[in-house]
Design a protein around this motif. Structure first.
Motif, short mmCIF file in Angstrom:
data_model
loop_
_atom_site.label_atom_id
_atom_site.label_comp_id
_atom_site.label_asym_id
_atom_site.label_seq_id
_atom_site.Cartn_x
_atom_site.Cartn_y
_atom_site.Cartn_z
N SER A 89 4.93 -7.22 9.98
CA SER A 89 6.37 -7.35 10.19
C SER A 89 6.70 -8.02 11.63
O SER A 89 7.36 -9.14 12.21
CB SER A 89 6.82 -6.28 9.86
N TYR B 134 8.06 4.34 9.48
CA TYR B 134 6.83 3.83 8.90
C TYR B 134 6.94 5.51 8.14
O TYR B 134 6.27 5.63 6.76
CB TYR B 134 5.50 3.82 9.53
N TYR C 62 4.99 2.21 0.84
CA TYR C 62 5.39 2.35 1.67
C TYR C 62 6.41 3.16 0.71
O TYR C 62 7.66 3.96 1.16
CB TYR C 62 6.31 1.63 2.11
N LYS D 3 1.05 -1.21 0.05
CA LYS D 3 -0.21 0.43 0.31
C LYS D 3 0.63 1.66 -0.13
O LYS D 3 2.19 1.33 0.30
CB LYS D 3 -0.76 -0.18 0.91
C1 LIG Z 1 -0.31 -1.99 7.13
C2 LIG Z 1 -0.45 -3.44 6.86
C3 LIG Z 1 0.08 -4.25 7.27
C4 LIG Z 1 1.71 -4.42 7.18
O1 LIG Z 1 2.41 -4.35 8.80
P1 LIG Z 1 3.85 -3.72 9.10
O2 LIG Z 1 3.93 -3.34 10.54
O3 LIG Z 1 4.40 -2.53 7.39
O4 LIG Z 1 3.91 -4.72 8.92
C5 LIG Z 1 -0.18 -5.60 7.74
N1 LIG Z 1 -1.66 -6.42 7.40
C6 LIG Z 1 -2.42 -5.01 7.52
C7 LIG Z 1 -3.39 -4.86 7.59
C8 LIG Z 1 -2.02 -3.87 7.35
O5 LIG Z 1 -2.58 -2.45 6.76
#
Ligand SMILES: *Cc1c(COP(=O)(O)O)cnc(C)c1O
Length: 346
Positions: A192, A334, A43, A39
């Motif tokens: 992550s 982020y 990033y 998304k």
């Molecule tokens: C953005 C997102 C992730 C990824 O999370 P990270 O902390 O960047 O690894 C996973 N699942 C959902 C639902 C998200 O919105």
């Protein structure tokens, strides 16, 4: 037609590190498969650069937030492996998902209704287990409408996986309860940081984002994850300051002796926010070039004392090791990625 010269701002992406980060997260996911959150233009690093490299590394499942983010990913990935996290807000979204074959993540009873009314079909379902953001609330899990869905992936999202919080185990327990009451083919919980919590959080599919791009949300990932994004900017003017000369907006820095300074082509419009002023510095090899005064929209001013040979047109490095950059700038890892603007040549 004449073409403009390339920008004085560039971003080197270490695609080898990106691929290796995905493989490391995939290995750490144990029996589960690692997907990839891409998304917000992966990033901020660029879907067209990131997604093909992740596909080549072996990633199959890709997550975006908005419907508008689908076409760019669809150019590289089979539709059924693209999930839209925000889900359908209107019948047109559901019709688009069905026509194209991408999977909506249904988050609310209204989205479930919208999907079923349009004819249903394979979908994912997000349940809330404690983040109280998107997802079907615990007291709605018994809704008979959920039983009429063809759920491929039942998912939930961790609120505090980057901390040793009691909420992690609470969410894990609730996710097991959801899995018992809502039929689905596959299950997915960990982002992550969640991958580093242990294999009991991995289920069938993990959804790393941040750590693919070099983020280290938990110390366990420190030895495993490497930096991916290396921004650089050019010096566009050199100047000499005398004692008493001030620098930049509001004259926040004043020279106490003669100095050589460089005006560098990066500013807050490029995500190099004002919070860097104070502790921030650019680099040229090992030489450290401290920021002087405020960050402007398109420029910063640095002290060239440690690299007096630098001249106009030379490139300097913007240090972007994410954990360290986060400590200096007070931005989250982020934010450091997603604030990067569109002016970098990638
Ligand atoms: C953005 C997102 C992730 C990824 O999370 P990270 O902390 O960047 O690894 C996973 N699942 C959902 C639902 C998200 O919105």
């Amino acid at each position: 037609m004449a073409e403009p010269a390339p920008p004085t701002l560039q971003m080197r992406l270490d695609k080898g590190a990106l691929a290796e980060n995905w493989r490391a997260l995939h290995r750490m996911s144990g029996a589960a498969e690692a997907g990839a959150a891409v998304k917000a233009d992966a990033y901020g690093l660029g879907v067209d650069h990131v997604v093909p490299a992740l596909c080549k590394a072996g990633a199959r499942h890709f997550f975006v937030a908005h419907w508008s983010e689908v076409p760019q990913v669809l150019a590289h990935v089979e539709a059924r492996y693209i999930s839209v996290l925000h889900g359908p807000m209107q019948a047109a979204d559901a019709a688009y998902a069905r026509a194209v074959g991408v999977r909506p993540v249904l988050n609310t009873p209204n989205q479930v209704k919208l999907w079923l009314e349009g004819g249903g079909g394979p979908c994912h379902l997000m349940v809330d287990t404690g983040i109280n953001r998107l997802g079907i609330a615990v007291d709605e899990w018994a809704d008979p409408a959920l039983g009429r869905l063809d759920i491929e992936i039942l998912m939930s999202h961790l609120a505090s996986a980057d901390e040793d919080s009691a909420l992690n185990a609470v969410q894990l327990g609730r996710f097991h309860n959801a899995a018992r009451s809502i039929p689905a083919k596959y299950h997915s919980l960990a982002n992550s940081a969640g991958i580093a919590l242990g294999n009991e959080y991995a289920f069938d599919l993990t959804r790393p984002g941040l750590s693919l791009y070099g983020g280290v949300p938990r110390p366990q990932l420190g030895n495993v994850i490497s930096q991916v994004a290396y921004p650089q900017a050019a010096i566009i003017q050199r100047r000499n300051l005398s004692a008493g000369d001030s620098v930049g907006y509001n004259a926040k820095f004043t020279a106490t002796s003669n100095m050589n300074v460089g005006i560098v082509s990066v500013g807050y419009a490029d995500g190099y926010l004002r919070s860097w002023a104070g502790g921030g510095a650019l680099r040229s090899g090992e030489a450290i070039l401290p920021l002087l005064g405020q960050v402007s929209m398109d420029m910063v001013v640095v002290d060239l004392a440690a690299a007096p040979h630098l001249k106009e047109g030379d490139w300097v490095d913007i240090p972007y090791d994410l954990p360290q950059a986060s400590r200096i700038s007070a931005l989250s890892q982020y934010e450091l990625l997603t604030v990067l603007g569109s002016r970098y040549r990638r």
